[in-house]
Design an enzyme around this catalytic site. Structure first.
Site, PDB file in Angstrom:
ATOM      1  N   ASP A 302       0.996  -0.878   0.179  1.00 48.16           N
ATOM      2  CA  ASP A 302      -0.059  -0.095   0.304  1.00 48.16           C
ATOM      3  C   ASP A 302       0.928   1.702   0.410  1.00 48.16           C
ATOM      4  O   ASP A 302       0.382   2.518  -0.519  1.00 48.16           O
ATOM      5  CB  ASP A 302      -1.062  -0.231   1.297  1.00 48.16           C
ATOM      6  CG  ASP A 302      -2.128  -0.829   0.994  1.00 48.16           C
ATOM      7  OD1 ASP A 302      -2.353  -1.615  -0.281  1.00 48.16           O
ATOM      8  OD2 ASP A 302      -2.432  -1.351   2.191  1.00 48.16           O
ATOM      9  N   TYR A 385     -10.354   0.198   1.979  1.00 52.63           N
ATOM     10  CA  TYR A 385      -9.588   0.493   3.324  1.00 52.63           C
ATOM     11  C   TYR A 385      -9.193   1.878   4.022  1.00 52.63           C
ATOM     12  O   TYR A 385      -8.882   2.333   3.173  1.00 52.63           O
ATOM     13  CB  TYR A 385      -8.211  -0.696   3.693  1.00 52.63           C
ATOM     14  CG  TYR A 385      -8.953  -1.370   4.663  1.00 52.63           C
ATOM     15  CD1 TYR A 385      -8.526  -2.599   3.381  1.00 52.63           C
ATOM     16  CD2 TYR A 385      -8.247  -1.850   5.554  1.00 52.63           C
ATOM     17  CE1 TYR A 385      -8.636  -4.619   4.262  1.00 52.63           C
ATOM     18  CE2 TYR A 385      -8.667  -2.968   6.189  1.00 52.63           C
ATOM     19  CZ  TYR A 385      -9.513  -4.307   6.003  1.00 52.63           C
ATOM     20  OH  TYR A 385      -9.141  -5.084   6.695  1.00 52.63           O
TER      21      TYR A 385
HETATM   22 CU   LIG Z   1      -7.214  -6.215   7.781  1.00 51.59          CU
END
Ligand SMILES: [Cu+2]
Length: 641
Positions: A302, A385
């Site tokens: 990420d 996320y």
């Molecule tokens: Cu997670």
């Protein structure tokens, strides 16, 4: 630039909006007409440590931009250093096959290109999905070891498809299973559509916005909770320099790490003592531990692939942050090199955190102090996320780094019957795969100066004997780590192992070297077969801690360019030389995060999961440094003591 430009200008200030644009212009001028260029990153080339320590306000500053760009026509990637004073460009072609980080523009361009592709439209029709406006095209990178021979050398994306129940519905509520695309991101062309299976499962209730949740009524018993500081805040912000309760630090920001903290010091007896030169989150590795068709390519970096800075979102007072908040904006850019400002990107405030210290004595009465902490934070949204990062500073010399993960979990549908063994059922015929978030903190500590040594400390139980007749004794063993090989350390629950960063040339009042202790928490083992190609790409997760001697260009633990990288050019490559890490300028790489065994309670939106670690003074001071914190005034009566 910089020649007395601004009274608060400092060599570590992130590139401004203007500087970012200038750097891109200089590179455009250098490459001339032709080509189809994308800018992967434009950031400050951070000056050497001696430039930072030698800097005095008003000094002229040679500002240099570090730029990574590539030509989509031939895929060749380049590094440029742009001297901002005269737009002079130093130009370097990067090795064949280098794939710079992903850009947000590619994500959007890929979505646009694919939603009109007749092959995709047809495959979705066959699944009963006809309204393309409700389809979301998500693009992930994938590991070199998974790239088909025929596509080697191309810049590839792996595409996931999702289907909204209605125009405003959660795009991640309903995965389209068994359908993925392989995309050439430079040509923005669908190379292959992998249409492997269809799951016959009902739509999932994956909504969390109240008006979309069937029958949702909100609780009506919450009363207002206000945080007010009628006398104003206790910190100052001068340019990017923050001061609070003996602490001082500089706020930095870049496309990749997002928030960076520089030159963290603590004023002690009128003198600023160095604690850390630079603190940041340098990588986040997120492998999904589900080998099935829909998930086996999910091994995200990420930070290295997408960048926490690029993903940083503006914050809203009263919602994201509560209290007397000071915000700083941040500057990033798009893939055309156009600068953009993220308003309110960094949140700065102080918080009450219950009791700092207290004692009730039968004669002297009660003496109690409230704990105040100073928080610098930002939020990064990486597709489904959301990550929230808090760096907290305390009055007793402690530093805490806390990360919260929230947002929407990746899910998949399964046929009637048992869910697959690689996740947890979270809704009807829907499961969320088990996965892990390994966060790598890069901690360039300078405890009372640059020359430091890391010491592994652990508690040991000596055998019963004449000195230990009751089997009661515990002794502390301290082992200095002398080489990078010794610096590869693992969490050990049995001995409560931790790591002290000490300065052997500076002693406290007891003649002991001053130190700061990295107190590990949130650590977990990688749980990979040693031969796994996923582990091979991200070897940093194989240990809780790595220690390296400082090197200006060693910033990225899984390599500078993890996108499609054939090998890990970060920590395993640097530490292969097994350099000395004794009494030198050390950098600690601490691996922590979430071993995420998913729960039904984390669907359809995940309540924040919280992990943190601490840096605590250990013999840095001669006694409790917060003895001088004044008592509060009680609501009723004379004083809090
Ligand atoms: Cu997670």
């Amino acid at each position: 630039m910089g020649q007395g430009m601004n009274a608060t200008a400092h060599p570590l200030d992130p590139l401004s909006f203007e500087e970012t644009g200038l750097a891109a212009q200089a590179v455009r001028a250098h490459v001339g007409e032709g080509g189809r260029w994308r800018f992967a990153s434009i950031e400050l080339r951070e000056p050497a440590k001696d430039v930072v320590t030698g800097f005095r306000p008003g000094d002229s500053i040679d500002r240099v931009a570090h730029v990574i760009c590539w030509n989509c026509v031939d895929g060749k990637a380049y590094r440029a250093h742009v001297a901002l004073a005269d737009a002079g460009v130093t130009w370097e072609e990067l090795p064949e096959g280098t794939q710079p980080n992903m850009t947000v523009d590619e994500f959007h361009d890929c979505d646009r290109a694919l939603r009109n592709d007749p092959r995709l439209v047809e495959a979705l029709h066959a699944r009963g999905i006809t309204d393309m406006d409700l389809v979301i095209v998500d693009v992930w990178n994938y590991g070199h070891h998974l790239i088909p021979e025929a596509y080697r050398g191309r810049r590839l994306g792996w595409v996931d498809l999702w289907h909204r129940g209605s125009p405003e519905a959660n795009p991640y509520a309903n995965p389209v299973n068994g359908l993925h695309g392989i995309v050439d991101l430079n040509a923005m062309e669908l190379l292959e559509l992998e249409d492997t299976f269809v799951v016959d499962a009902p739509e999932t209730m994956g909504e969390y916005v109240p008006k979309l949740v069937p029958g949702q009524e909100l609780r009506d018993d919450l009363r207002a909770l206000e945080i007010v500081q009628p006398e104003g805040v206790s910190f100052t912000l001068e340019g990017n320099l923050l001061r609070w309760q003996n602490w001082s630090l500089r706020v930095g920001f870049n496309y990749r790490e997002g928030l960076v903290l520089h030159t963290v010091g603590y004023e002690d007896d009128g003198r600023v003592r160095a604690v850390a030169h630079r603190l940041s989150l340098a990588e986040m590795v997120v492998p999904y531990r589900d080998p099935s068709t829909d998930h086996y390519r999910r091994t995200a970096f990420d930070v290295g692939e997408w960048g926490l800075g690029f993903m940083t979102v503006p914050l809203e007072l009263g919602c994201d942050c509560l209290g007397e908040i000071t915000y700083l904006d941040a500057v990033t850019h798009d893939s055309q090199g156009v600068a953009r400002t993220i308003k309110n990107a960094i949140c700065i405030h102080e918080e009450d955190n219950a009791v700092l210290w207290k004692h009730v004595d039968p004669v002297a009465g009660s003496e109690v102090r409230r704990m105040r902490r100073f928080v610098v934070s930002f939020h990064a949204v990486v597709a489904n996320y959301d990550y929230i990062v808090y760096w907290r500073f305390y009055q007793d010399g402690n530093i805490e780094c806390e990360v919260r993960a929230t947002g929407i979990m990746v899910t998949a549908k399964f046929p009637v019957g048992e869910p697959p063994p690689y996740g947890t059922q979270v809704a009807e015929q829907t499961y969320a795969p088990t996965h892990q978030h390994f966060i790598v903190a890069r901690l360039d500590l300078d405890v009372d100066g640059e020359q430091n040594t890391v010491v592994a400390t652990q508690s040991e139980v000596p055998p019963i004997g004449p000195d230990n007749p009751h089997g009661l004794a515990i002794v502390q063993r301290a082992t200095p780590l002398r080489t990078e090989e010794e610096g590869k350390q693992d969490y050990d629950w049995n001995t409560q192992r931790a790591w002290k960063v000490v300065n052997e040339d500076v002693t406290n009042g007891f003649g002991m070297p001053v130190g700061y202790k990295l107190v590990p928490s949130g650590a977990f083992p990688p749980m990979f077969d040693p031969s796994s190609p996923v582990l091979e790409r991200a070897q940093v997760i194989g240990h809780t801690l790595w220690v390296t001697p400082f090197a200006q260009d060693e910033r990225w633990p899984c390599g500078e360019f993890p996108v499609q990288a054939a090998e890990d050019t970060g920590l395993p490559a640097w530490t292969a030389a097994n350099r000395s890490i004794e009494n030198t300028d050390v950098v600690l790489w601490y691996v922590f995060g979430l071993h995420h065994v998913t729960r039904p309670e984390e669907w359809p939106v995940m309540p924040a999961d919280v992990v943190s670690f601490w840096l605590k003074p250990f013999g840095f001071f001669d006694c409790n440094p917060s003895l001088d914190v004044p008592p509060n005034q009680p609501k009723h009566g004379a004083a809090c003591h």
